[in-house]
Each structure stands twice: as C-alpha cells, then as structure tokens.
Design a protein around this motif. Structure first.
Motif, short mmCIF file in Angstrom:
data_model
loop_
_atom_site.label_atom_id
_atom_site.label_comp_id
_atom_site.label_asym_id
_atom_site.label_seq_id
_atom_site.Cartn_x
_atom_site.Cartn_y
_atom_site.Cartn_z
N TRP A 22 0.83 -1.19 0.00
CA TRP A 22 0.00 0.00 0.00
C TRP A 22 0.87 1.25 0.00
N ARG A 24 -0.56 4.31 0.58
CA ARG A 24 -1.30 5.32 1.33
C ARG A 24 -1.92 4.66 2.55
N THR A 59 -10.19 8.68 6.77
CA THR A 59 -10.77 8.86 5.44
C THR A 59 -9.67 8.95 4.40
N ASP A 60 -9.98 8.53 3.18
CA ASP A 60 -9.07 8.66 2.06
C ASP A 60 -9.51 9.87 1.23
N ASN A 66 -10.83 3.18 1.12
CA ASN A 66 -10.06 2.56 0.04
C ASN A 66 -9.92 1.04 0.19
N ARG A 118 -3.55 1.39 -4.10
CA ARG A 118 -4.30 2.56 -3.63
C ARG A 118 -5.71 2.20 -3.19
#
Length: 208
Positions: A22, A24, A59-60, A66, A118
């Motif tokens: 990943w 993020r 939160t993304d 995600n 992502r």
C-alpha cells in the motif's frame, strides 16, 4: 524462509514476479455483517497493518474508503449494490463468471501511478464452507491477503494462518516476516524483478 520460498509467494501463474504494498494509509469499510462483527473485521485489519508498520486513517481524500469488504450470500447481490458498478467496470459479467465457477471469495486491487496499492475490494460469499469459519479467522485471512499483492498461487497449497495456543488462529510466523520485510522503508513499494525476493529474505534474516 529462503529466497526461493519468498519468490514463490509473488510469482504469478504466468511466471511474472510482482510485489506491491500500500502506498497510502488504509481506510476500511465493511458491508453485509452484523454490527457486532464490524469490530472483529476492522480489528483484524488494524492488527495486520500494525504488523506491517503501515498506517490507517479515518478517510481517504480520493475515495473516502479505500478498502471495501463485502460479505453476502449470492454473487447476484453485488450488481444490485448502488454505484458499485462505477467502481468496478463489468461487475455483472464478473459476478456471473464467479458464480459459474462456484467461487466464494475474490479480490480486486487498484494501483497508483507508481504501481503501489491505492484501493482494494474484497468479496466474500458466505457459502456453507465460509459460514463454518469463525469470524476472527475469516477476518484475519482477508486482512492478510490484501496487505500486499500476493501471487494468485501464493496460498493454494497452504493457508497463511496456523492454529495457535488454545485453538486460537494466528498468522504463520514466516508470512508475518514477509509482510514486515515488504514494508521495510529501504525496499521499494513495487518490485517486478525476482531479485527482490533476495532482498526480502535478507531483511527477514536480519530481523531474526
């Protein structure tokens, strides 16, 4: 694990090597379970993310969430989920193929421009077999299988989990070592050369 065993975990059926982690923080959302089961699933994700030394977030900025995990009884239910077909093109034909194959789980990954993960979509059909698996085991199994991009053949012969003390299920120590090594900052987020397995094995040996 030696380098050959590590390499096998990321060598796909077509012979290509690909390891991606990943890029993020992970933001999970779970659909189709009772309220009491939500902490079990999210707890498993948190545990595996912590093992990797990665991060979670509330939160993304791009997707909101995600990591989307769906539990359901029949593949025909998925195309009826509002807006899911916008996230997953050709969702209905995919569900038809999975139903015809008798599949009880499926994962779809999305990648950023550099090739790091992502987003991931996890689909678990609760057939008779899955319904007999304890929620903690099922949640941990799914969390392990989305923390990195494993080969499509990685766990066909042996589960990444093993029975621990007093019947509890835990991650196999060698698989935990691979995950930690894959998230080592000195290693790239994406690798397509099989020599990467040598570096993973070296990092694992250094930790031991």
């Amino acid at each position: 694990m030696d380098a050959d065993q590590v390499r096998a975990l990321f060598t796909r059926g077509d012979g290509s090597y690909l390891c991606a982690r990943w890029g993020r923080p992970i933001v999970p959302v779970v659909f189709g379970v009772e309220e009491a089961t939500l902490p079990v699933v999210k707890g498993a994700v948190e545990a595996v993310v912590a093992l990797a030394g990665h991060r979670m977030a509330e939160t993304d900025p791009e997707l909101g969430a995600n990591l989307m995990v769906f539990f359901f009884r029949d593949w025909a239910e998925l195309p009826e989920v509002p807006n899911l077909d916008r996230l997953i093109p050709d969702l209905a034909p995919l569900c038809d193929r999975l139903a015809a194959a008798g599949a009880n789980q499926y994962r779809i990954f999305r990648f950023d421009e550099g090739g790091a993960i992502r987003a991931a979509f996890v689909f678990v059909r609760m057939d008779d077999h899955m319904a007999q698996v304890p929620a903690e085991t099922l949640a941990l199994l799914q969390a392990v299988q989305v923390i990195v991009l494993w080969s499509d053949l990685a766990f066909t012969d042996a589960s990444p989990l093993v029975a621990g003390r007093e019947g509890a299920v835990m991650l196999r120590p060698e698989i935990a070592g691979v995950i930690r090594a894959a998230y080592d900052p000195v290693l790239p987020a994406v690798a397509r050369d099989a020599s990467h397995a040598l570096r993973l094995a070296a990092r694992m040996a250094a930790v031991q």
